[in-house]
Design an enzyme around this catalytic site. Structure first.
Site, PDB file in Angstrom:
ATOM      1  N   ASN A 182       0.836  -1.212   0.000  1.00 56.97           N
ATOM      2  CA  ASN A 182       0.000   0.000   0.000  1.00 56.97           C
ATOM      3  C   ASN A 182       0.865   1.255   0.000  1.00 56.97           C
ATOM      4  O   ASN A 182       0.550   2.231  -0.684  1.00 56.97           O
ATOM      5  CB  ASN A 182      -0.948  -0.001   1.199  1.00 56.97           C
ATOM      6  CG  ASN A 182      -2.180  -0.846   0.946  1.00 56.97           C
ATOM      7  OD1 ASN A 182      -3.032  -0.473   0.139  1.00 56.97           O
ATOM      8  ND2 ASN A 182      -2.253  -1.990   1.596  1.00 56.97           N
TER       9      ASN A 182
ATOM     10  N   HIS B  16      -8.112  -0.997   6.642  1.00 56.07           N
ATOM     11  CA  HIS B  16      -8.418  -2.258   7.338  1.00 56.07           C
ATOM     12  C   HIS B  16      -9.108  -3.209   6.357  1.00 56.07           C
ATOM     13  O   HIS B  16     -10.066  -2.816   5.685  1.00 56.07           O
ATOM     14  CB  HIS B  16      -9.326  -1.968   8.543  1.00 56.07           C
ATOM     15  CG  HIS B  16      -9.676  -3.202   9.301  1.00 56.07           C
ATOM     16  ND1 HIS B  16      -8.778  -3.815  10.150  1.00 56.07           N
ATOM     17  CD2 HIS B  16     -10.804  -3.979   9.303  1.00 56.07           C
ATOM     18  CE1 HIS B  16      -9.354  -4.907  10.665  1.00 56.07           C
ATOM     19  NE2 HIS B  16     -10.571  -5.014  10.155  1.00 56.07           N
TER      20      HIS B  16
HETATM   21  C1  GRF Z   1      -3.415  -4.723   4.081  1.00 54.01           C
HETATM   22  O1  GRF Z   1      -4.282  -5.751   3.709  1.00 54.01           O
HETATM   23  C2  GRF Z   1      -4.089  -3.787   5.060  1.00 54.01           C
HETATM   24  O2  GRF Z   1      -5.464  -3.712   4.920  1.00 54.01           O
HETATM   25  C3  GRF Z   1      -3.767  -4.413   6.383  1.00 54.01           C
HETATM   26  O3  GRF Z   1      -2.501  -4.985   6.231  1.00 54.01           O
HETATM   27  C4  GRF Z   1      -2.224  -5.244   4.856  1.00 54.01           C
HETATM   28  C5  GRF Z   1      -0.960  -4.511   4.532  1.00 54.01           C
HETATM   29  O4  GRF Z   1      -0.386  -4.870   3.317  1.00 54.01           O
HETATM   30  N1  GRF Z   1      -3.911  -3.434   7.441  1.00 54.01           N
HETATM   31  P1  GRF Z   1       0.873  -4.062   2.756  1.00 54.01           P
HETATM   32  O5  GRF Z   1       1.968  -4.122   3.815  1.00 54.01           O
HETATM   33  O6  GRF Z   1       0.459  -2.683   2.456  1.00 54.01           O
HETATM   34  O7  GRF Z   1       1.284  -4.826   1.528  1.00 54.01           O
END
Ligand code: GRF
Length: 192
Positions: free
Chosen positions: A20, A111
């Site tokens: 992300n 989330h």
């Molecule tokens: C995502 O699915 C987010 O919703 C959750 O943890 C995951 C993080 O993934 N809180 P990344 O580290 O961004 O790949």
């Protein structure tokens, strides 16, 4: 809390993969947004996302202390870098009430569930077990109560009969990559 305007300095807290974070960085560069990722902090030094931040010459720190020390140090970096908005992206610690109170910036989180359903962990497993038709993800403001702040954006993903928590998580993650940058745009008052 003050409305965000002008050039907005964004800080991101991560714990691992950082996909992300990567999408936030790519989106802000591509769209020349009024917000920019200025600082990345991970509570795990080995986090892949931290290496990505380094590669992109973004100020980054790995702070592996227990919560009070972690928060103290992190807050110092956030203040020093004049952060206006903090994004939690796969950050696996729960921030203390004191930290939230002390921060003069907005804090948002992504989330992996259709909140208010499935706060906490193992969201996909719980959605499949419950026989839900849809899973999804929610970007929301962070308050002292876990996964309970006001919603900013939510995305739905259909649960398939053959889905296992992992296959569902992969599709939800792709949807997260689309909504998180858009949610930051919303918070930063840009019309999408
Ligand atoms: C995502 O699915 C987010 O919703 C959750 O943890 C995951 C993080 O993934 N809180 P990344 O580290 O961004 O790949």
């Amino acid at each position: 809390m003050k409305k965000l305007t002008g050039n907005i300095n964004v800080g991101v807290f991560i714990s691992g993969r950082g996909s992300n974070l990567k999408e936030l960085i790519k989106y802000s560069k591509k769209n020349n947004t009024n917000w920019k990722i200025k600082l990345v902090i991970s509570n795990k030094k080995e986090a892949k996302g931290l290496a990505y931040a380094k590669k992109n010459r973004i100020i980054n720190y790995g702070i592996e202390n227990m919560k009070p020390q972690f928060e103290k140090k992190a807050l110092r970096h956030l203040k020093k870098n004049k952060i206006n908005l903090l994004c939690l992206a796969g950050f696996m610690k729960i921030l203390s009430k004191e930290f939230i109170k002390k921060s003069k910036f907005k804090i948002i989180n992504i989330h992996p569930s259709l909140l208010p359903k499935y706060k906490g962990l193992n969201t996909h497993e719980r959605a499949i077990k419950a026989g839900d038709k849809y899973a999804g993800s929610t970007v929301h403001y962070v308050t002292a109560k876990l996964d309970s702040g006001k919603k900013i954006l939510q995305t739905k993903v259909k649960i398939l009969k053959k889905d296992k928590p992992n296959s569902l998580a992969n599709r939800v993650l792709k949807a997260e990559h689309i909504i998180y940058p858009k949610a930051v745009d919303i918070v930063c008052n840009k019309i999408i």
